[in-house]
Enzyme design. Structure first.
Site, mmCIF file in Angstrom:
data_model
loop_
_atom_site.group_PDB
_atom_site.id
_atom_site.type_symbol
_atom_site.label_atom_id
_atom_site.label_comp_id
_atom_site.label_asym_id
_atom_site.label_seq_id
_atom_site.Cartn_x
_atom_site.Cartn_y
_atom_site.Cartn_z
ATOM 1 N N GLY A 55 -33.821 -20.939 6.167
ATOM 2 C CA GLY A 55 -32.660 -21.813 6.719
ATOM 3 C C GLY A 55 -32.146 -21.412 8.087
ATOM 4 O O GLY A 55 -31.684 -22.144 8.622
ATOM 5 N N GLU A 110 -27.016 -16.263 8.470
ATOM 6 C CA GLU A 110 -27.086 -17.213 7.260
ATOM 7 C C GLU A 110 -26.947 -18.843 7.789
ATOM 8 O O GLU A 110 -26.083 -18.885 8.729
ATOM 9 C CB GLU A 110 -26.261 -16.995 6.253
ATOM 10 C CG GLU A 110 -26.735 -16.274 4.930
ATOM 11 C CD GLU A 110 -27.322 -16.802 4.001
ATOM 12 O OE1 GLU A 110 -27.948 -18.066 4.266
ATOM 13 O OE2 GLU A 110 -26.999 -16.868 2.644
ATOM 14 N N ASP A 114 -22.914 -20.861 0.057
ATOM 15 C CA ASP A 114 -22.486 -21.802 -1.064
ATOM 16 C C ASP A 114 -21.470 -20.723 -2.259
ATOM 17 O O ASP A 114 -20.644 -20.566 -2.200
ATOM 18 C CB ASP A 114 -23.579 -22.524 -1.410
ATOM 19 C CG ASP A 114 -23.420 -23.564 -2.441
ATOM 20 O OD1 ASP A 114 -22.046 -23.745 -2.878
ATOM 21 O OD2 ASP A 114 -24.129 -24.092 -3.112
ATOM 22 N N THR A 118 -26.378 -15.081 -3.035
ATOM 23 C CA THR A 118 -27.711 -14.398 -1.923
ATOM 24 C C THR A 118 -26.778 -13.603 -1.126
ATOM 25 O O THR A 118 -27.417 -12.459 -0.874
ATOM 26 C CB THR A 118 -28.181 -15.736 -1.049
ATOM 27 O OG1 THR A 118 -28.248 -16.727 -2.022
ATOM 28 C CG2 THR A 118 -29.061 -15.456 -0.259
ATOM 29 N N ARG A 176 -35.648 -30.056 7.600
ATOM 30 C CA ARG A 176 -35.038 -29.146 8.276
ATOM 31 C C ARG A 176 -35.033 -29.159 9.864
ATOM 32 O O ARG A 176 -34.564 -28.602 10.446
ATOM 33 C CB ARG A 176 -36.106 -27.680 8.255
ATOM 34 C CG ARG A 176 -36.038 -27.318 6.641
ATOM 35 C CD ARG A 176 -36.696 -25.927 6.726
ATOM 36 N NE ARG A 176 -37.126 -25.337 5.559
ATOM 37 C CZ ARG A 176 -36.286 -24.733 4.566
ATOM 38 N NH1 ARG A 176 -35.175 -24.379 5.091
ATOM 39 N NH2 ARG A 176 -36.766 -24.144 3.395
#
Ligand code: IMP
Ligand code: MG
Length: 185
Positions: A55, A110, A114, A118, A176
């Site tokens: 990401g 990152e 959320d 993680t 993406r």
């Protein structure tokens, strides 16, 4: 074209994207500011920007070019077993950085925070490698992160609690490559 699709873009293949939340120009301006902040935050020492794949790949690429101090770049790959829209917190490192972490200022980059699961897990893993400092940089922060045990030192944008795609963020590996960040809901 699906009638509920309000954003018209050939990249979307007719799939429904409700609205653009952060456009490319807004992102570029903010990433520039973050680069300045990060450059000033580390007056000395070795800095390693550690991008969490996949990401962060676009954000990291843009961000490091706005950092005007010596820097190294590496990546980590973590896998989390959740469904497409939530993370389970069962995070495993599937690629470990080859770069030495000990004694360096580690900046974990990152795409989005959320639940924070993680980040929690990765910060524990990376902290054990004896870095000189260990901080988090996230482009987006949903502030839904009731489980997050670490402050996010550098935040691009406060994000709405909606599922976002683009600028590195995916849904089932799609979207993406969008140059903007859009809401799927
Ligand atoms: P957390 O462990 O719940 O904080 O989830 C973090 C990871 O879930 C991020 O690195 C993303 O890969 C993914 N994620 C969370 N929210 C979104 C979203 O809105 N769009 C795309 N991916 C997301
Ligand atoms: Mg994902």
């Amino acid at each position: 074209m699906n009638a509920s699709t309000s954003v018209v873009d050939p990249r979307l293949d007719g799939r429904a994207v409700k609205r653009i939340v952060f456009d490319a120009q807004t992102i570029a301006r903010r990433v520039g500011e973050m680069g300045n902040e990060i450059s000033r935050a580390y007056p000395d020492g070795h800095v390693l920007a550690l991008g969490l794949l996949k990401g962060s790949f676009i954000f990291l690429g843009d961000l490091v070019r706005q950092i005007t101090r010596p820097l190294q770049v590496d990546f980590i790959v973590a896998s989390s077993y959740g469904d497409a829209m939530t993370s389970s917190g069962d995070v495993r490192l599937v690629y470990d950085p080859e770069t030495e972490l000990e004694g360096k200022h580690i900046l974990l980059v990152e795409d989005i925070v959320d639940s924070g699961k993680t980040i929690n897990r990765l910060m524990d893993l990376l902290g054990a490698r004896r870095p000189r400092s260990l901080d988090i940089c996230a482009l987006l922060h949903k502030h839904a992160a009731t489980e997050l045990r670490f402050p996010v030192k550098f935040v691009g944008f406060d994000a709405p609690n909606e599922f976002l795609v683009g600028y590195g963020l995916d849904h089932a590996e799609n979207f993406r490559h969008l140059p903007y960040i859009a809401s799927l809901q």
